[in-house]
Design a protein around this motif. Structure first.
Motif: not given
Length: 69
Positions: A12-26
């Motif tokens: 679940m943490m991997i899934e969360l970080q995969e979702e957060i990563r593109p948001m952080l790039r913005e």
């Protein structure tokens, strides 16, 4: 096995970080800062606890604490 117990919500943490990563790039242009934020999310006890029962709450906490800080 102790490893499985210590990292029971790792998927679940991997899934969360995969979702957060593109948001952080913005919002964060510096890669080192993005990496630091992702580590903070990983180490956040409240987010890890929420992942065990409510992915949406864990996601909301991560966004509130680390994307809109």
């Amino acid at each position: 096995m102790r490893l499985e117990a210590d990292y029971a919500d790792l998927d679940m943490m991997i899934e969360l970080q995969e979702e957060i990563r593109p948001m952080l790039r913005e919002t964060e242009p510096v890669q080192a800062e993005r990496a630091r934020i992702l580590w903070e999310i990983l180490l956040d006890d409240e987010i890890r606890a929420a992942l065990a029962t409510d992915y949406g709450r864990a996601r909301a906490l991560a966004i509130e604490r680390y994307l809109h800080a």
